[in-house]
Design a protein around this motif. Structure first.
Motif, PDB file in Angstrom:
ATOM      1  N   ARG A 226      21.891  13.572  -5.437  1.00 24.47           N
ATOM      2  CA  ARG A 226      21.024  13.712  -6.616  1.00 24.47           C
ATOM      3  C   ARG A 226      20.970  15.171  -7.072  1.00 24.47           C
ATOM      4  N   ASP A 227      20.769  16.104  -6.134  1.00 17.15           N
ATOM      5  CA  ASP A 227      20.659  17.523  -6.493  1.00 17.15           C
ATOM      6  C   ASP A 227      21.966  18.060  -7.078  1.00 17.15           C
ATOM      7  N   LEU A 228      23.078  17.722  -6.439  1.00 16.11           N
ATOM      8  CA  LEU A 228      24.365  18.205  -6.947  1.00 16.11           C
ATOM      9  C   LEU A 228      24.681  17.575  -8.302  1.00 16.11           C
ATOM     10  N   SER A 229      24.359  16.301  -8.466  1.00 11.59           N
ATOM     11  CA  SER A 229      24.592  15.632  -9.748  1.00 11.59           C
ATOM     12  C   SER A 229      23.817  16.314 -10.865  1.00 11.59           C
ATOM     13  N   ARG A 230      22.571  16.627 -10.621  1.00 10.69           N
ATOM     14  CA  ARG A 230      21.745  17.306 -11.635  1.00 10.69           C
ATOM     15  C   ARG A 230      22.335  18.663 -11.995  1.00 10.69           C
ATOM     16  N   TRP A 231      22.744  19.417 -10.984  1.00  9.68           N
ATOM     17  CA  TRP A 231      23.302  20.748 -11.217  1.00  9.68           C
ATOM     18  C   TRP A 231      24.617  20.650 -11.990  1.00  9.68           C
ATOM     19  N   LEU A 232      25.486  19.706 -11.611  1.00 15.13           N
ATOM     20  CA  LEU A 232      26.758  19.527 -12.316  1.00 15.13           C
ATOM     21  C   LEU A 232      26.521  19.116 -13.769  1.00 15.13           C
ATOM     22  N   GLN A 233      25.591  18.212 -14.004  1.00 12.21           N
ATOM     23  CA  GLN A 233      25.276  17.769 -15.363  1.00 12.21           C
ATOM     24  C   GLN A 233      24.762  18.933 -16.212  1.00 12.21           C
TER      25      GLN A 233
ATOM     26  N   GLY B 130      40.775   8.689  -3.094  1.00 14.90           N
ATOM     27  CA  GLY B 130      41.363   8.194  -1.855  1.00 14.90           C
ATOM     28  C   GLY B 130      40.647   8.632  -0.586  1.00 14.90           C
ATOM     29  N   ASN B 131      39.550   9.357  -0.721  1.00 13.77           N
ATOM     30  CA  ASN B 131      38.792   9.812   0.452  1.00 13.77           C
ATOM     31  C   ASN B 131      37.332   9.423   0.321  1.00 13.77           C
ATOM     32  N   ASP B 132      36.664   9.309   1.445  1.00 11.19           N
ATOM     33  CA  ASP B 132      35.231   9.047   1.447  1.00 11.19           C
ATOM     34  C   ASP B 132      34.505  10.389   1.471  1.00 11.19           C
ATOM     35  N   ALA B 133      33.925  10.747   0.336  1.00 19.30           N
ATOM     36  CA  ALA B 133      33.189  12.010   0.217  1.00 19.30           C
ATOM     37  C   ALA B 133      31.699  11.744   0.064  1.00 19.30           C
ATOM     38  N   SER B 134      31.223  10.676   0.678  1.00 13.52           N
ATOM     39  CA  SER B 134      29.820  10.290   0.558  1.00 13.52           C
ATOM     40  C   SER B 134      28.881  11.419   0.972  1.00 13.52           C
ATOM     41  N   LEU B 135      27.747  11.471   0.298  1.00 11.70           N
ATOM     42  CA  LEU B 135      26.690  12.433   0.598  1.00 11.70           C
ATOM     43  C   LEU B 135      25.383  11.675   0.780  1.00 11.70           C
ATOM     44  N   ASP B 136      24.428  12.305   1.442  1.00 13.29           N
ATOM     45  CA  ASP B 136      23.118  11.668   1.519  1.00 13.29           C
ATOM     46  C   ASP B 136      22.514  11.649   0.113  1.00 13.29           C
ATOM     47  N   ALA B 137      21.575  10.755  -0.118  1.00 11.22           N
ATOM     48  CA  ALA B 137      21.037  10.520  -1.460  1.00 11.22           C
ATOM     49  C   ALA B 137      20.435  11.777  -2.090  1.00 11.22           C
ATOM     50  N   ALA B 138      19.697  12.556  -1.319  1.00 10.81           N
ATOM     51  CA  ALA B 138      19.057  13.754  -1.873  1.00 10.81           C
ATOM     52  C   ALA B 138      20.094  14.789  -2.306  1.00 10.81           C
ATOM     53  N   THR B 139      21.108  15.006  -1.477  1.00 12.18           N
ATOM     54  CA  THR B 139      22.157  15.972  -1.825  1.00 12.18           C
ATOM     55  C   THR B 139      22.928  15.496  -3.041  1.00 12.18           C
TER      56      THR B 139
ATOM     57  N   PRO C 243      26.975  30.876 -11.394  1.00  9.07           N
ATOM     58  CA  PRO C 243      27.244  31.015  -9.958  1.00  9.07           C
ATOM     59  C   PRO C 243      27.259  29.629  -9.324  1.00  9.07           C
ATOM     60  N   LEU C 244      28.156  29.440  -8.385  1.00 10.45           N
ATOM     61  CA  LEU C 244      28.255  28.140  -7.728  1.00 10.45           C
ATOM     62  C   LEU C 244      27.077  27.939  -6.794  1.00 10.45           C
ATOM     63  N   LEU C 245      26.535  26.758  -6.832  1.00 10.39           N
ATOM     64  CA  LEU C 245      25.421  26.381  -5.975  1.00 10.39           C
ATOM     65  C   LEU C 245      25.896  26.363  -4.522  1.00 10.39           C
ATOM     66  N   PRO C 246      25.223  27.074  -3.610  1.00  7.32           N
ATOM     67  CA  PRO C 246      25.691  27.123  -2.218  1.00  7.32           C
ATOM     68  C   PRO C 246      25.910  25.747  -1.591  1.00  7.32           C
ATOM     69  N   ARG C 247      25.034  24.808  -1.869  1.00  7.47           N
ATOM     70  CA  ARG C 247      25.191  23.458  -1.298  1.00  7.47           C
ATOM     71  C   ARG C 247      26.439  22.770  -1.854  1.00  7.47           C
ATOM     72  N   TYR C 248      26.724  23.010  -3.121  1.00  7.88           N
ATOM     73  CA  TYR C 248      27.924  22.467  -3.746  1.00  7.88           C
ATOM     74  C   TYR C 248      29.165  23.031  -3.060  1.00  7.88           C
ATOM     75  N   VAL C 249      29.188  24.331  -2.844  1.00  9.66           N
ATOM     76  CA  VAL C 249      30.314  24.966  -2.158  1.00  9.66           C
ATOM     77  C   VAL C 249      30.457  24.393  -0.759  1.00  9.66           C
ATOM     78  N   GLN C 250      29.336  24.277  -0.047  1.00  5.97           N
ATOM     79  CA  GLN C 250      29.358  23.757   1.321  1.00  5.97           C
ATOM     80  C   GLN C 250      29.958  22.357   1.377  1.00  5.97           C
ATOM     81  N   GLU C 251      29.545  21.503   0.476  1.00  5.83           N
ATOM     82  CA  GLU C 251      29.994  20.111   0.513  1.00  5.83           C
ATOM     83  C   GLU C 251      31.406  19.929  -0.053  1.00  5.83           C
ATOM     84  N   CYS C 252      31.685  20.526  -1.185  1.00  5.16           N
ATOM     85  CA  CYS C 252      32.940  20.257  -1.879  1.00  5.16           C
ATOM     86  C   CYS C 252      34.097  21.141  -1.402  1.00  5.16           C
ATOM     87  N   ALA C 253      33.804  22.394  -1.103  1.00  2.91           N
ATOM     88  CA  ALA C 253      34.874  23.299  -0.671  1.00  2.91           C
ATOM     89  C   ALA C 253      35.322  23.022   0.757  1.00  2.91           C
TER      90      ALA C 253
END
Length: 156
Positions: free
Chosen positions: A85-92, A74-83, A36-46
């Protein structure tokens, strides 16, 4: 069903295909179980594109993509450090296997090219599609992480 009919090559082949189809529906690309997709991932990426299931890229690709969010295709998709880190861990943790595709682009991966090789170049140029990364243009359930070919509707 008799023991003889259960061991018939056609019966065994059909049973094997049925199991493969049922299991395949629950697997992401690369043979990993779909998660299942992580809600925060959907919120940020979708917010900008389909929230691609993590199994569509190997861990090395997700790592590079997450480290280069200020220059995300070609776009700035910057996130705060905590988000980040959390999304990176989940994706990995849920990444697919295989070799990273050129430029870490899902649309350049071997499985994507193989699955879409019958699509004429002119189709990608249609106004409703515009580019191969616009999965939702044809995959009617892409927003749910479902890319089953039976739900594909190619716009005219």
């Amino acid at each position: 069903m008799t023991m003889k009919s259960r061991n018939h090559p056609v019966t065994r082949r059909f049973a094997g295909l049925a199991v493969w189809a049922l299991c395949g529906a629950a697997l992401a690309e690369g043979g990993r179980p779909a998660v299942p997709l992580l809600p925060r991932y959907v919120q940020e990426c979708a917010a900008c594109h389909v929230a691609y299931p993590p199994g569509m890229l190997p861990a090395a690709s997700w790592e590079r993509l997450m480290k280069t969010l200020p220059q995300h295709f070609g776009n700035d998709a910057s996130l705060d450090a905590a988000t980040q880190r959390d999304l990176s861990r989940w994706l990995q943790a849920n990444a697919g296997g295989g070799a990273p595709p050129p430029q870490d682009r899902i649309t350049r991966s071997a499985w994507f090219v193989r699955e879409h090789n019958e699509i004429p170049a002119a189709v990608w140029q249609r106004p409703a599609i515009r580019q191969a990364s616009n999965c939702a243009a044809c995959h009617t359930r892409a927003d749910q992480g479902d890319f089953n070919e039976h739900t594909v509707r190619i716009p005219r």
